[in-house]
Write an enzyme that holds these catalytic residues in place. Structure first.
Site, PDB file in Angstrom:
ATOM      1  N   ARG A   1      66.552  53.107  53.140  1.00 15.72           N
ATOM      2  CA  ARG A   1      65.750  53.961  52.256  1.00 15.72           C
ATOM      3  C   ARG A   1      64.308  54.136  52.693  1.00 15.72           C
ATOM      4  O   ARG A   1      63.756  55.224  52.595  1.00 15.72           O
ATOM      5  CB  ARG A   1      65.766  53.367  50.849  1.00 15.72           C
TER       6      ARG A   1
ATOM      7  N   LEU B   1      72.209  45.419  41.948  1.00 20.35           N
ATOM      8  CA  LEU B   1      73.258  45.069  40.980  1.00 20.35           C
ATOM      9  C   LEU B   1      73.886  43.743  41.395  1.00 20.35           C
ATOM     10  O   LEU B   1      74.143  42.866  40.573  1.00 20.35           O
ATOM     11  CB  LEU B   1      74.330  46.163  40.942  1.00 20.35           C
TER      12      LEU B   1
HETATM   13  C1  FAD Z   1      68.588  55.668  38.572  1.00 21.34           C
HETATM   14  C2  FAD Z   1      68.862  54.324  39.181  1.00 21.34           C
HETATM   15  C3  FAD Z   1      70.007  54.114  39.917  1.00 21.34           C
HETATM   16  C4  FAD Z   1      70.266  52.875  40.484  1.00 21.34           C
HETATM   17  N1  FAD Z   1      71.417  52.704  41.212  1.00 21.34           N
HETATM   18  C5  FAD Z   1      71.680  51.484  41.736  1.00 21.34           C
HETATM   19  C6  FAD Z   1      72.886  51.263  42.464  1.00 21.34           C
HETATM   20  O1  FAD Z   1      73.715  52.148  42.627  1.00 21.34           O
HETATM   21  N2  FAD Z   1      73.112  50.024  42.972  1.00 21.34           N
HETATM   22  C7  FAD Z   1      72.225  48.995  42.806  1.00 21.34           C
HETATM   23  O2  FAD Z   1      72.475  47.892  43.276  1.00 21.34           O
HETATM   24  N3  FAD Z   1      71.086  49.182  42.095  1.00 21.34           N
HETATM   25  C8  FAD Z   1      70.800  50.395  41.558  1.00 21.34           C
HETATM   26  N4  FAD Z   1      69.634  50.577  40.851  1.00 21.34           N
HETATM   27  C9  FAD Z   1      68.770  49.411  40.587  1.00 21.34           C
HETATM   28  C10 FAD Z   1      69.359  48.581  39.466  1.00 21.34           C
HETATM   29  O3  FAD Z   1      69.895  49.433  38.485  1.00 21.34           O
HETATM   30  C11 FAD Z   1      68.334  47.688  38.783  1.00 21.34           C
HETATM   31  O4  FAD Z   1      67.581  47.009  39.732  1.00 21.34           O
HETATM   32  C12 FAD Z   1      69.033  46.652  37.912  1.00 21.34           C
HETATM   33  O5  FAD Z   1      69.946  47.285  37.049  1.00 21.34           O
HETATM   34  C13 FAD Z   1      68.037  45.834  37.124  1.00 21.34           C
HETATM   35  O6  FAD Z   1      68.756  45.004  36.248  1.00 21.34           O
HETATM   36  P1  FAD Z   1      68.002  43.923  35.377  1.00 21.34           P
HETATM   37  O7  FAD Z   1      69.032  43.273  34.521  1.00 21.34           O
HETATM   38  O8  FAD Z   1      67.184  43.052  36.253  1.00 21.34           O
HETATM   39  O9  FAD Z   1      66.978  44.755  34.486  1.00 21.34           O
HETATM   40  P2  FAD Z   1      67.211  45.954  33.422  1.00 21.34           P
HETATM   41  O10 FAD Z   1      68.564  46.527  33.457  1.00 21.34           O
HETATM   42  O11 FAD Z   1      66.027  46.850  33.590  1.00 21.34           O
HETATM   43  O12 FAD Z   1      67.091  45.225  32.043  1.00 21.34           O
HETATM   44  C14 FAD Z   1      65.860  44.791  31.524  1.00 21.34           C
HETATM   45  C15 FAD Z   1      66.112  44.227  30.158  1.00 21.34           C
HETATM   46  O13 FAD Z   1      64.934  43.581  29.720  1.00 21.34           O
HETATM   47  C16 FAD Z   1      64.598  44.021  28.420  1.00 21.34           C
HETATM   48  N5  FAD Z   1      63.146  43.905  28.318  1.00 21.34           N
HETATM   49  C17 FAD Z   1      62.195  44.294  29.203  1.00 21.34           C
HETATM   50  N6  FAD Z   1      60.979  43.950  28.756  1.00 21.34           N
HETATM   51  C18 FAD Z   1      61.164  43.342  27.570  1.00 21.34           C
HETATM   52  C19 FAD Z   1      60.292  42.766  26.614  1.00 21.34           C
HETATM   53  N7  FAD Z   1      58.975  42.702  26.807  1.00 21.34           N
HETATM   54  N8  FAD Z   1      60.836  42.258  25.482  1.00 21.34           N
HETATM   55  C20 FAD Z   1      62.182  42.293  25.255  1.00 21.34           C
HETATM   56  N9  FAD Z   1      63.046  42.809  26.148  1.00 21.34           N
HETATM   57  C21 FAD Z   1      62.543  43.318  27.280  1.00 21.34           C
HETATM   58  C22 FAD Z   1      65.145  45.408  28.294  1.00 21.34           C
HETATM   59  O14 FAD Z   1      65.325  45.710  26.948  1.00 21.34           O
HETATM   60  C23 FAD Z   1      66.450  45.259  29.083  1.00 21.34           C
HETATM   61  O15 FAD Z   1      67.432  44.719  28.251  1.00 21.34           O
HETATM   62  C24 FAD Z   1      69.352  51.816  40.302  1.00 21.34           C
HETATM   63  C25 FAD Z   1      68.184  52.027  39.577  1.00 21.34           C
HETATM   64  C26 FAD Z   1      67.931  53.284  39.055  1.00 21.34           C
HETATM   65  C27 FAD Z   1      66.631  53.507  38.368  1.00 21.34           C
END
Ligand code: FAD
Length: 637
Positions: free
Chosen positions: A330, A441
């Site tokens: 990327r 993911l």
């Molecule tokens: C459009 C898009 C497509 C993508 N496609 C891919 C892909 O195909 N393959 C891949 O590997 N990755 C992909 N990614 C990246 C991947 O989706 C993310 O890095 C990953 O899902 C992050 O997961 P997470 O559980 O760490 O955070 P998130 O899914 O962002 O979850 C964060 C959580 O924290 C909570 N939260 C945040 N701050 C607070 C707070 N202060 N108080 C209470 N709750 C809070 C939110 O409510 C949420 O529940 C993509 C990202 C985007 C934007």
């Protein structure tokens, strides 16, 4: 600051198994006596909450959305990597490890990344068992496709909805525990403070976003799975609610923030269309399996793409990187698109776009095959642009997408602040200076399903934790602090909207700390951001009150944190005098315009320690040593 990474010694392949043998255990009868707070219900948080509750811990899980199912993870499109070698194309844990270390430009820890590659295979089994409908081949086996930076097909996918399907799997597992009473779910709650008692993370202060009530929650340990901070840039592919607040508050309480300047720019997003846009849309990288990227060879060529003959097109990725072609990683594909547009070859309004063309794939495979593979993405593109990508090439341009920086964690996923664990995109751990596609993911689920459940037990079994409840003064102080901040925001009653400040900050960060940065630009940003922040605290207008649902107030708090955090990003970028991965300092490049690392001075994670209001934070380093891979210039040619 103690930055002991605690990576076990010995052969790379054995580190995790040996470590698991050495980790202390909590007996089944004692697990329910431990309270665990998990902030975040994305793939990382939901998988951790479900797994820890299944083990018997008493879990409270928080998210700011109305349902855990709405976490930003749901947006992930393209896929999730795993070294299963279903294709017999030579994949292995070693190759996934090597691709990830190299893709991250040698700025990640070997031990962590190898473990990620090892457990990747378990993730697929876990998700299939949960009923995640991965795409299958005709014979029933799981299908794979390729992603950037890899020469094997190791990406498992569910059309263009992989994140959604994985999150439904994790959500079901979480709901099962909510039903059993082992997880208490607090949706529509925003964590506003981390509470530290006797040097250990022991709870949080969260605001009920519907009633406005400020509440304290105590526990034996706190886990943050709160996602990334790409929204600091205002325009990004992230959901609008993504923010840095939880991680930033933990930083202010003593947790080190690692590599805040490492941002991933994704090459295939729908170009910016106008000044009033608040969000950018990703077109999954998987499209580059079949889509070919090109620009006209002549600057200012405004003919329709179909009228430009082959000889007058520059398939620049295929030309510059023949072995990886359109599947160059990327950072490399993004920079190449920017260069083409800077040279006046960009297409579409404003000239900030390149073509992603499916015509030869449609000719070769037929429209139905392309529809099967990417149908929902094509439909999404058409709805947004009113152009039919089956008939005319998509127009794409790079956009902010993911943040590799985050709270520093050791091999056990614990920050330097005892009792504070950090998982998923919120930590800094596995991607180095660049994240290869389909690996976020994988990391979020590896952390939540397969790593934290082992390591958290070691902490709980080993720590001497006194009884603490929310009557403790530390909770009162944290609540007072959070209430005072909201009160201050409401009292300003100025003339500028929160969004206008956010937009201006985002513009500074994108221009000066985005795809390309230099010393002068970063210094300018470091002068402009504090001035903007000062104006914010004098002139922001936050309507409504703190006692009700007030989304302007929520947003104001998040932007206030971005206004401080943006400065940390720029300071970090300024000191790192090298180019690596998504971090490109224009002063440091090879003759042919590739990133020029400086391993002697910067083969480390930079970890920032908060020193107090208006004090310069201290930069520490965790040196990165490479025993098993040879540091080499990244080449995808
Ligand atoms: C459009 C898009 C497509 C993508 N496609 C891919 C892909 O195909 N393959 C891949 O590997 N990755 C992909 N990614 C990246 C991947 O989706 C993310 O890095 C990953 O899902 C992050 O997961 P997470 O559980 O760490 O955070 P998130 O899914 O962002 O979850 C964060 C959580 O924290 C909570 N939260 C945040 N701050 C607070 C707070 N202060 N108080 C209470 N709750 C809070 C939110 O409510 C949420 O529940 C993509 C990202 C985007 C934007």
């Amino acid at each position: 600051m103690n930055l002991d990474a605690k990576v076990p010694g010995g052969p790379l392949e054995d580190k995790w198994d040996r470590h698991k043998k050495d980790l202390r255990l909590v007996s089944p009868a004692n697990k329910r006596k431990f309270d665990v707070i998990i902030v975040g219900s994305g793939l990382a948080g939901a998988s951790a909450a479900a797994s820890l509750a299944e083990l018997g811990y008493n879990v409270s899980c928080f998210c700011f959305q109305d349902s855990p199912r709405r976490a930003h993870s749901i947006a992930a499109q393209g896929g999730i990597n795993a070294a299963k070698n279903y294709q017999n194309d030579g994949d292995s844990s070693w190759r996934l490890f090597h691709d990830t270390i190299k893709g991250g430009d040698f700025r990640a820890r070997e031990g962590n990344v190898y473990r990620l590659a090892q457990v990747s295979a378990n993730i697929i089994d876990q998700c299939v068992a949960q009923g995640v409908p991965f795409a299958r081949e005709y014979g029933g086996l799981l299908a794979n496709r390729s992603f950037g930076g890899a020469q094997v097909s190791r990406t498992f996918y569910a059309r263009g909805q992989t994140g959604q399907q994985l999150l439904i799997g994790a959500y079901q597992a979480l709901e099962r525990q909510i039903g059993k009473g082992t997880v208490t779910m607090y949706s529509r709650h925003e964590m506003l403070e981390l509470v530290v008692v006797n040097g250990r993370a022991r709870g949080i202060v969260a605001r009920d976003l519907v009633t406005g009530e400020m509440q304290s929650f105590a526990a034996h340990t706190v886990v943050l799975g709160t996602g990334g901070y790409g929204n600091a840039f205002y325009l990004s592919t992230n959901a609008k609610g993504c923010n840095v607040t939880a991680a930033y508050r933990a930083y202010k309480k003593g947790a080190g923030f690692a590599n805040p300047c490492f941002t991933q720019i994704h090459p295939t997003c729908i170009p910016v269309a106008g000044d009033f846009q608040s969000k950018l849309t990703l077109m999954s990288e998987s499209l580059r399996n079949d889509g070919r990227v090109w620009v006209p060879k002549r600057a200012g060529d405004t003919r329709k793409p179909a009228d430009i003959p082959e000889a007058e097109r520059d398939y620049y990725l295929e030309r510059k990187y023949p072995s990886y072609g359109n599947l160059a990683p990327r950072d490399i594909a993004s920079r190449a698109a920017k260069e083409a547009c800077d040279d006046g070859l960009g297409v579409g309004p404003g000239g900030r776009g390149v073509f992603l063309d499916f015509s030869s794939a449609i000719k070769r495979l037929g429209e139905d095959t392309i529809r099967e593979r990417y149908g929902n993405l094509f439909e999404m593109y058409e709805r947004i642009t009113d152009e039919n990508p089956y008939q005319t090439p998509m127009r794409i341009y790079p956009a902010v997408h993911y943040t590799m920086g985050g709270l520093w964690v050791d091999y056990n996923l614990m920050s330097n602040l005892p009792g504070l664990h950090v998982i998923g995109e919120a930590n800094f751990s596995d991607h180095g200076a660049n994240r290869l596609g389909a690996s976020a993911l994988m990391q979020g689920l590896a952390d939540g399903y397969f790593i934290l459940p082992y390591t958290i037990g070691d902490y709980l079994a080993g720590a001497k934790l006194e009884a603490v409840d929310t009557s403790h003064q530390a909770f009162r102080d944290a609540e007072t602090e959070a209430n005072a901040r909201l009160g201050k925001l409401l009292a300003i009653d100025g003339t500028r909207s929160v969004d206008s400040f956010h937009k201006e900050l985002g513009h500074i960060l994108w221009e000066k700390c985005g795809m390309a940065r230099d010393r002068a630009g970063l210094q300018e940003a470091l002068a402009r951001i504090p001035a903007l922040r000062a104006e914010f605290w004098e002139n922001v207008k936050v309507p409504g009150s703190a006692e009700t649902l007030n989304q302007s107030l929520e947003k104001a708090g998040r932007v206030a944190d971005f206004l401080e955090f943006g400065e940390l990003m720029c300071s970090d970028a300024l000191i790192r005098e090298e180019s690596c991965g998504g971090h490109f300092r224009t002063e440091y490049q090879t003759e042919d315009g590739e990133a020029l690392r400086d391993d002697d001075r910067f083969a480390h994670a930079a970890v920032w320690e908060y020193q107090g209001e208006n004090q310069t934070p201290v930069r520490h380093i965790e040196p990165l040593t490479f025993e098993f891979v040879k540091l080499a210039t990244r080449s995808y040619k």
